[in-house]
Motif scaffolding. Structure first.
Motif, mmCIF file in Angstrom:
data_model
loop_
_atom_site.group_PDB
_atom_site.id
_atom_site.type_symbol
_atom_site.label_atom_id
_atom_site.label_comp_id
_atom_site.label_asym_id
_atom_site.label_seq_id
_atom_site.Cartn_x
_atom_site.Cartn_y
_atom_site.Cartn_z
ATOM 1 N N GLU A 1 9.880 11.464 -18.313
ATOM 2 C CA GLU A 1 8.931 10.346 -18.329
ATOM 3 C C GLU A 1 9.645 9.003 -18.158
ATOM 4 O OE1 GLU A 1 5.534 9.080 -17.800
ATOM 5 O OE2 GLU A 1 5.311 10.943 -18.948
ATOM 6 N N LYS A 2 9.246 8.259 -17.121
ATOM 7 C CA LYS A 2 9.823 6.942 -16.861
ATOM 8 C C LYS A 2 8.989 5.867 -17.560
ATOM 9 C CE LYS A 2 12.749 9.000 -14.175
ATOM 10 N NZ LYS A 2 14.124 9.272 -14.671
ATOM 11 N N ASP A 3 9.656 4.821 -17.985
ATOM 12 C CA ASP A 3 8.976 3.689 -18.624
ATOM 13 C C ASP A 3 8.112 4.147 -19.800
ATOM 14 O OD1 ASP A 3 8.497 0.953 -18.838
ATOM 15 O OD2 ASP A 3 6.645 1.073 -17.678
ATOM 16 N N TYR A 4 8.607 5.128 -20.541
ATOM 17 C CA TYR A 4 7.820 5.704 -21.635
ATOM 18 C C TYR A 4 7.516 4.702 -22.744
ATOM 19 C CZ TYR A 4 12.373 6.101 -23.945
ATOM 20 O OH TYR A 4 13.605 5.833 -24.490
ATOM 21 N N MET A 5 8.332 3.653 -22.859
ATOM 22 C CA MET A 5 8.101 2.670 -23.916
ATOM 23 C C MET A 5 6.844 1.837 -23.682
ATOM 24 S SD MET A 5 10.193 2.874 -26.452
ATOM 25 C CE MET A 5 10.178 1.266 -27.231
ATOM 26 N N HIS A 6 6.277 1.915 -22.476
ATOM 27 C CA HIS A 6 5.043 1.187 -22.177
ATOM 28 C C HIS A 6 3.879 2.145 -21.948
ATOM 29 C CE1 HIS A 6 8.197 -1.828 -21.211
ATOM 30 N NE2 HIS A 6 7.356 -2.602 -21.870
ATOM 31 N N LYS A 7 3.979 3.294 -22.595
ATOM 32 C CA LYS A 7 2.933 4.309 -22.529
ATOM 33 C C LYS A 7 2.714 4.859 -23.934
ATOM 34 C CE LYS A 7 4.446 5.645 -17.872
ATOM 35 N NZ LYS A 7 5.012 6.726 -17.030
ATOM 36 N N PRO A 8 1.557 5.502 -24.190
ATOM 37 C CA PRO A 8 1.338 6.088 -25.514
ATOM 38 C C PRO A 8 2.438 7.099 -25.860
ATOM 39 C CG PRO A 8 -0.705 6.066 -24.260
ATOM 40 C CD PRO A 8 0.398 5.684 -23.300
ATOM 41 N N TYR B 1 3.683 4.461 -27.563
ATOM 42 C CA TYR B 1 4.455 3.241 -27.805
ATOM 43 C C TYR B 1 3.645 2.017 -27.355
ATOM 44 C CZ TYR B 1 7.680 6.978 -28.688
ATOM 45 O OH TYR B 1 8.225 8.132 -29.199
ATOM 46 N N GLU B 2 4.231 1.045 -26.728
ATOM 47 C CA GLU B 2 3.490 -0.166 -26.358
ATOM 48 C C GLU B 2 2.667 0.088 -25.096
ATOM 49 O OE1 GLU B 2 6.271 -3.807 -27.914
ATOM 50 O OE2 GLU B 2 6.901 -2.794 -26.079
ATOM 51 N N TRP B 3 1.365 -0.081 -25.191
ATOM 52 C CA TRP B 3 0.514 0.150 -24.025
ATOM 53 C C TRP B 3 -0.791 -0.620 -24.165
ATOM 54 C CZ3 TRP B 3 -4.180 2.967 -24.616
ATOM 55 C CH2 TRP B 3 -4.342 3.600 -25.863
ATOM 56 N N LYS B 4 -1.462 -0.828 -23.022
ATOM 57 C CA LYS B 4 -2.713 -1.575 -22.977
ATOM 58 C C LYS B 4 -3.902 -0.618 -22.936
ATOM 59 C CE LYS B 4 -0.950 -5.769 -22.679
ATOM 60 N NZ LYS B 4 -1.201 -6.811 -23.716
ATOM 61 N N GLY C 1 -4.042 6.894 -17.697
ATOM 62 C CA GLY C 1 -3.004 7.621 -16.975
ATOM 63 C C GLY C 1 -2.873 9.045 -17.464
ATOM 64 N N GLU C 2 -1.912 9.765 -16.887
ATOM 65 C CA GLU C 2 -1.607 11.111 -17.356
ATOM 66 C C GLU C 2 -0.998 11.025 -18.747
ATOM 67 O OE1 GLU C 2 1.870 13.391 -15.770
ATOM 68 O OE2 GLU C 2 0.324 14.740 -14.994
ATOM 69 N N LEU C 3 -1.227 12.031 -19.546
ATOM 70 C CA LEU C 3 -0.673 12.041 -20.894
ATOM 71 C C LEU C 3 0.853 11.998 -20.811
ATOM 72 C CD1 LEU C 3 -1.570 12.233 -23.867
ATOM 73 C CD2 LEU C 3 -1.212 14.697 -23.707
ATOM 74 N N PRO C 4 1.480 10.967 -21.358
ATOM 75 C CA PRO C 4 2.936 10.806 -21.214
ATOM 76 C C PRO C 4 3.737 11.946 -21.850
ATOM 77 C CG PRO C 4 1.906 8.765 -21.940
ATOM 78 C CD PRO C 4 0.866 9.836 -22.054
ATOM 79 N N SER C 5 4.780 12.345 -21.160
ATOM 80 C CA SER C 5 5.751 13.340 -21.642
ATOM 81 C C SER C 5 5.121 14.681 -21.990
ATOM 82 C CB SER C 5 6.522 12.799 -22.857
ATOM 83 O OG SER C 5 7.225 11.628 -22.531
ATOM 84 N N MET C 6 3.975 14.994 -21.401
ATOM 85 C CA MET C 6 3.302 16.244 -21.737
ATOM 86 C C MET C 6 4.079 17.472 -21.253
ATOM 87 S SD MET C 6 0.094 16.156 -19.031
ATOM 88 C CE MET C 6 -0.581 17.659 -19.696
ATOM 89 N N LYS C 7 5.008 17.262 -20.325
ATOM 90 C CA LYS C 7 5.830 18.373 -19.844
ATOM 91 C C LYS C 7 7.107 18.526 -20.667
ATOM 92 C CE LYS C 7 4.160 17.476 -15.154
ATOM 93 N NZ LYS C 7 4.543 17.015 -13.792
#
Length: 237
Positions: free
Chosen positions: A41-48, A50-53, A30-36
């Protein structure tokens, strides 16, 4: 050659890799989380970070970090891009220390593996609120251990919270620079380059200067005890 236990940056066997900032493929698509930045960022806890696949299981843990009480833990892929000591006033105040020691990892090289009791805590230094607003400080809400700073592109993790084999600090975790050295409260004569601001974007400074308000008071020279100090410490001093 080593200087006071540190390997000089120019002798670092992987210094070139540090300078080019090579970002490994760890399976995030995906896009790099919270890069802006900020709170968008929505659902950030399931993105790098933090917890992610990881797609294709490309994320291969090499280092492990946990807070003092163990409620929060992270794993890290590969080696840090760089390591530094920051002497800015903000780091001094937030860490309650003369300077901050941090290693820099891409967000996609970091993954949370434990958040017991939802102990993860955020603090936004820009908004001065306890929320996930990037850039922000990440810590444990139980033991209050600082864990890392989440930036827009990277994570600045604190080596003191890593669990190293045999308690030996890896070479890549040793700092290649002191930054914001002009704001320091103590001199650090360790042979590592000192920058007045950001590394490579400011002027290089001398390690030791005759400047009021900095420690140690002996300015890197052997300290000579006064007669009164010797008497106070006893005959074995």
């Amino acid at each position: 050659m080593a200087t006071n236990g540190h390997v000089k940056p120019q002798n670092h066997p992987r210094r070139k890799a540090h300078e080019t900032h090579e970002i490994p493929d760890t399976g995030w698509r995906g896009e790099l989380p919270s890069m802006k930045g900020g709170t968008y960022e929505k659902d950030y806890m399931h993105k790098p970070p933090y917890e992610w696949k990881s797609e294709g299981e490309l994320f291969r843990p090499k280092y492990y970090l946990q807070c003092w009480c163990g409620h929060v833990a992270f794993e890290f892929h590969g080696d840090p891009l760089d390591a530094k000591h920051c002497h800015c006033c903000q780091c001094q105040r937030l860490h309650g220390a003369p300077f901050q020691w941090a290693v820099i990892f891409p967000k996609t090289s970091v993954r949370m593996v434990r958040n017991e009791g939802n102990a993860l805590h955020f603090f936004s230094t820009e908004d001065q609120t306890a929320e996930h607003s990037v850039p922000c400080k990440v810590s444990c809400n139980v033991c209050r251990s600082p864990i890392f700073d989440e930036g827009r592109n990277t994570v600045l993790a604190y080596p003191s919270s890593f669990r190293f084999k045999d308690n030996r600090i890896p070479l890549d975790f040793q700092p290649t620079a002191h930054i914001f050295y002009g704001q320091r409260v103590m001199d650090v004569p360790d042979g590592v380059p000192k920058w007045s601001g950001h590394k490579g974007e400011s002027k290089l400074m001398q390690e030791i200067e005759e400047k009021e308000g900095t420690l140690p008071k002996y300015k890197g020279k052997p300290y000579t005890y006064t007669k009164g100090e010797k008497e106070a410490q006893g005959p074995d001093t």
